[in-house]
Design a protein around this motif. Structure first.
Motif, short mmCIF file in Angstrom:
data_model
loop_
_atom_site.label_atom_id
_atom_site.label_comp_id
_atom_site.label_asym_id
_atom_site.label_seq_id
_atom_site.Cartn_x
_atom_site.Cartn_y
_atom_site.Cartn_z
N GLY A 27 -20.17 -32.58 -39.10
CA GLY A 27 -20.35 -31.42 -39.17
C GLY A 27 -19.05 -30.52 -40.11
N ILE A 28 -18.76 -29.15 -40.09
CA ILE A 28 -17.70 -28.42 -39.86
C ILE A 28 -16.52 -29.50 -39.28
N ASP A 29 -15.17 -29.57 -39.99
CA ASP A 29 -14.33 -29.99 -39.36
C ASP A 29 -12.80 -28.48 -39.04
N PHE A 30 -13.29 -28.32 -38.00
CA PHE A 30 -12.86 -27.12 -37.54
C PHE A 30 -11.04 -27.22 -37.97
N PHE A 31 -9.85 -26.60 -38.13
CA PHE A 31 -8.47 -26.57 -38.27
C PHE A 31 -8.03 -26.41 -36.95
N GLY A 75 -21.46 -29.14 -43.02
CA GLY A 75 -19.31 -29.34 -43.10
C GLY A 75 -19.12 -30.10 -44.45
N GLU A 76 -19.92 -30.37 -45.15
CA GLU A 76 -20.09 -31.07 -46.23
C GLU A 76 -19.37 -30.24 -47.30
N TYR A 77 -20.16 -28.98 -47.03
CA TYR A 77 -19.71 -27.54 -48.28
C TYR A 77 -18.84 -27.01 -47.28
N PHE A 78 -19.02 -26.37 -46.57
CA PHE A 78 -17.97 -25.65 -46.12
C PHE A 78 -16.92 -26.74 -45.94
N ASN A 79 -16.24 -27.85 -45.77
CA ASN A 79 -15.55 -29.28 -45.68
C ASN A 79 -14.38 -28.69 -46.68
N CYS A 84 -11.66 -24.34 -42.25
CA CYS A 84 -12.45 -23.87 -41.60
C CYS A 84 -11.91 -23.23 -40.46
N ILE A 85 -11.49 -22.43 -38.90
CA ILE A 85 -11.11 -21.55 -38.44
C ILE A 85 -12.34 -20.84 -37.37
N ALA A 86 -12.07 -22.14 -36.03
CA ALA A 86 -12.57 -20.63 -34.83
C ALA A 86 -12.08 -20.28 -34.07
N PRO A 128 -28.17 -24.09 -40.61
CA PRO A 128 -27.48 -24.61 -41.30
C PRO A 128 -27.81 -23.79 -43.50
N HIS A 129 -29.28 -23.61 -43.72
CA HIS A 129 -28.76 -22.92 -44.76
C HIS A 129 -28.37 -22.00 -44.96
#
Length: 140
Positions: A27-31, A75-79, A84-86, A128-129
């Protein structure tokens, strides 16, 4: 002879069973770092920042982390398109972000340019969508 047949049968079974290795779903890989460091990275990469402002006790925040943020398409779209950061809104850094972006509830999802100017924001749990469509407001 019996051991040989068992061993040979096991070998045949394994050779005909599916050996397809499924790719790791990410999924999303957060910084990992501060918001200011994320902005610097965004400037270098010429990308906007996707910011998740959450609280550790927040049910919808936990659901986002367990489901939507782990979705492969998300993950594919946002990465690809964002840094990305939480940020936990109940930390010192989070408090400054809450003031800056006028966060009133958790989770709040913000897209900002690399200078920290908010481009769009939304609140609450998103499927997700829906999250991908939120990102496409900025990057089609």
């Amino acid at each position: 002879m019996k051991k040989f047949l068992v061993l040979f049968g096991s070998f045949l079974f394994l050779s005909f069973s599916s050996t397809e290795i499924k790719p790791y779903r990410k999924g999303i890989d957060f910084f990992k770092g501060t918001y200011l460091e994320a902005l610097e990275k965004a400037k270098v990469e010429n990308k906007p920042v996707f910011l998740d402002v959450y609280a550790s006790w927040c049910g919808p925040c936990k659901k986002l982390k367990k489901t939507t943020f782990k979705d492969e398409a998300v993950g594919e779209y946002f990465n690809k398109n964002f840094i990305c950061i939480a940020i936990d809104g109940e930390t010192e850094e989070g408090s400054a972000i809450i003031d800056k972006y006028r966060v009133r509830s958790y989770p709040t999802l913000i897209i900002a340019d690399y200078e920290g100017n908010m481009r769009t924001k939304t609140t609450g749990f998103l499927k997700p969508h829906i999250l991908i469509n939120f990102g496409k407001r900025i990057i089609p």
